[in-house]
Design a protein around this motif. Sequence first.
Motif, short mmCIF file in Angstrom:
data_model
loop_
_atom_site.label_atom_id
_atom_site.label_comp_id
_atom_site.label_asym_id
_atom_site.label_seq_id
_atom_site.Cartn_x
_atom_site.Cartn_y
_atom_site.Cartn_z
N GLU A 232 0.98 -1.10 0.19
CA GLU A 232 0.05 0.03 -0.11
C GLU A 232 0.91 1.28 -0.02
OE1 GLU A 232 -3.89 1.65 2.33
OE2 GLU A 232 -3.76 -0.59 1.62
N PHE A 233 1.98 1.06 0.66
CA PHE A 233 3.01 2.37 0.46
C PHE A 233 3.32 2.42 -1.09
CE2 PHE A 233 7.64 3.77 0.54
CZ PHE A 233 7.33 5.03 0.90
N ILE A 234 3.55 1.46 -1.73
CA ILE A 234 3.85 1.67 -3.10
C ILE A 234 2.71 2.21 -3.73
CG2 ILE A 234 4.37 0.52 -5.21
CD1 ILE A 234 6.72 0.20 -3.23
N ASP A 235 1.62 1.82 -3.50
CA ASP A 235 0.39 2.57 -4.26
C ASP A 235 0.32 4.01 -3.65
OD1 ASP A 235 -0.19 0.24 -5.42
OD2 ASP A 235 -1.78 -0.41 -3.75
N PHE A 236 0.49 4.58 -2.33
CA PHE A 236 0.67 5.70 -2.01
C PHE A 236 1.36 6.46 -2.72
CE2 PHE A 236 2.66 8.57 1.46
CZ PHE A 236 1.69 9.17 1.79
N VAL A 237 2.89 6.02 -2.92
CA VAL A 237 3.86 6.94 -3.52
C VAL A 237 3.55 6.97 -5.13
CG1 VAL A 237 6.28 6.71 -4.52
CG2 VAL A 237 5.81 5.80 -1.99
N ARG A 238 2.62 6.09 -5.64
CA ARG A 238 2.36 6.32 -6.99
C ARG A 238 1.12 7.21 -7.06
NH1 ARG A 238 0.53 2.06 -9.48
NH2 ARG A 238 1.41 2.47 -11.65
N GLY A 239 0.36 7.41 -6.12
CA GLY A 239 -0.63 8.30 -5.98
C GLY A 239 -2.06 7.66 -6.18
N THR A 240 -2.37 6.31 -6.02
CA THR A 240 -3.48 5.64 -6.34
C THR A 240 -3.99 5.33 -5.09
OG1 THR A 240 -2.30 3.48 -6.15
CG2 THR A 240 -2.56 4.55 -8.28
N VAL A 241 -3.38 5.54 -3.62
CA VAL A 241 -3.96 5.38 -2.37
C VAL A 241 -3.66 6.44 -1.43
CG1 VAL A 241 -3.73 3.96 -0.44
CG2 VAL A 241 -4.29 2.70 -2.73
N THR A 242 -4.50 6.96 -0.62
CA THR A 242 -4.31 7.86 0.36
C THR A 242 -4.70 7.70 1.94
OG1 THR A 242 -6.47 9.15 -0.23
CG2 THR A 242 -4.70 9.73 -1.54
N THR A 243 -5.34 6.61 1.92
CA THR A 243 -6.06 6.48 3.30
C THR A 243 -5.09 5.55 4.19
OG1 THR A 243 -7.11 4.54 2.38
CG2 THR A 243 -8.22 6.49 2.59
N VAL A 244 -3.96 6.19 4.28
CA VAL A 244 -2.73 5.37 5.08
C VAL A 244 -2.62 6.24 6.45
CG1 VAL A 244 -1.70 4.60 3.07
CG2 VAL A 244 -1.02 6.64 4.01
N PRO A 245 -1.97 5.57 7.43
CA PRO A 245 -1.49 6.28 8.72
C PRO A 245 -0.82 7.47 8.37
CG PRO A 245 -1.36 4.08 8.88
CD PRO A 245 -1.34 4.10 7.43
N THR A 246 -1.26 8.56 8.88
CA THR A 246 -0.73 9.74 8.46
C THR A 246 0.29 10.49 9.39
OG1 THR A 246 -2.19 11.21 9.77
CG2 THR A 246 -2.98 10.76 7.72
N ALA A 247 1.29 11.50 9.32
CA ALA A 247 1.92 11.99 9.97
C ALA A 247 1.43 12.74 11.11
CB ALA A 247 3.06 12.92 9.31
N THR A 248 0.33 13.13 11.02
CA THR A 248 -0.16 13.93 12.25
C THR A 248 -0.61 12.95 12.97
OG1 THR A 248 -1.06 15.64 10.98
CG2 THR A 248 -2.32 15.18 13.08
N GLN A 249 -1.09 11.74 12.91
CA GLN A 249 -1.53 10.56 13.66
C GLN A 249 -0.25 10.05 14.20
OE1 GLN A 249 -3.55 8.34 10.81
NE2 GLN A 249 -5.40 9.46 10.97
#
Length: 353
Positions: free
Chosen positions: A300-317
């Motif tokens: 999912e991190f790979i998907d996050f980097v590519r821009g296809t996923v955004t619902t990951v644990p955030t820096a604020t959390q």
Amino acid sequence: MTSLKTANVGIVGGGIRGGLFARAIQENPLGQLIAVCDPSPHARDTVASKHGVPGYPSVEEMLIAHPELTAAVIATPDFAHKEAAIACAAAGLDLMIEKPLATSTADAEAIIEAAAEGGARIMVGFENRWNPRFSAVRELLKSQDSGSVLNQIISLNDTIFVPTKMLSWAAKSSPAWFLMPHSLDLAMWLSGARPVSVHAVGVKRVLPALDVDTWDCISATFVMDDGSTAVLHSSWILPQTAPAVYDFRYEVQTSTDAFHIDVSNQGITHYSQDRVSWPQWGVTERAGRIGGVPIDMVNEFIDFVRGTVTTVPTATQGLIVTHAIEAVHRSLENGASVSLTTRESLLAPAPVS
């Protein structure tokens, strides 16, 4: 149509987790493992040679040698995230940072500031969000008939093997830093609430006698902003005869229901001639490829980097968790409850995705 970003990833830290993440990235067809760095020649060369990528003794050397990098995984020890994360963020690399984000609020804020200045995005490695047990309970809690969360009781412990043999840096950490970020993130993720105060107690006896100057066990009671409570307990001194290297039991009590989750017993009990054990299959291998909870997180991190996923644990959390665990240690030292409503950045909305 917007083109997807390329996931060219460098690994910072060649230990157990860094090696696992390196393999996961290399087996993902949408990601490219570019390089690994670690100051230890043995750790660096082991991961680099196994995966056929160059290894570097420092983050700076890796960044100079590979301008094609677009992302980095920070898999250094808990206390050593800041410098590596800031260097990578300043270069504009998207980051997956192992939990906790940092071991001080100041370090966590410095990482977030560097990411904002460098145009980098941060995902924090709270891997239990990818555990289907917790995902299932979260969906049930979101239903109309499961009641509102009143209390969460979380016991996450390790055998004494972890601080005395597995980790060379245990004296620079504690059961709270090593284990409670998992527990507190889940408490926030499952309930949608955030902590506002904590009172903690603990014992220092067994590990200091073994020249590991840290806490044996810590219990912390958090009051959340919705009026519910979360009681976290973590120990580092379970006997090595325990069925697994860790023990993880989770209870959620709502106004109408209750959920019990046993994570460490994964459904298999092995009775051998000299002991009873719970075989662990959090990471599995089939047809030469690995899978499991941490692998799903990396994918999912790979998907996050590519821009296809955004619902990951955030820096604020991640910042909220770091601030809270830092407060656990302040409470341990002064014997009093500690408020968590002191910093403006921590008061900003932090929707739980």
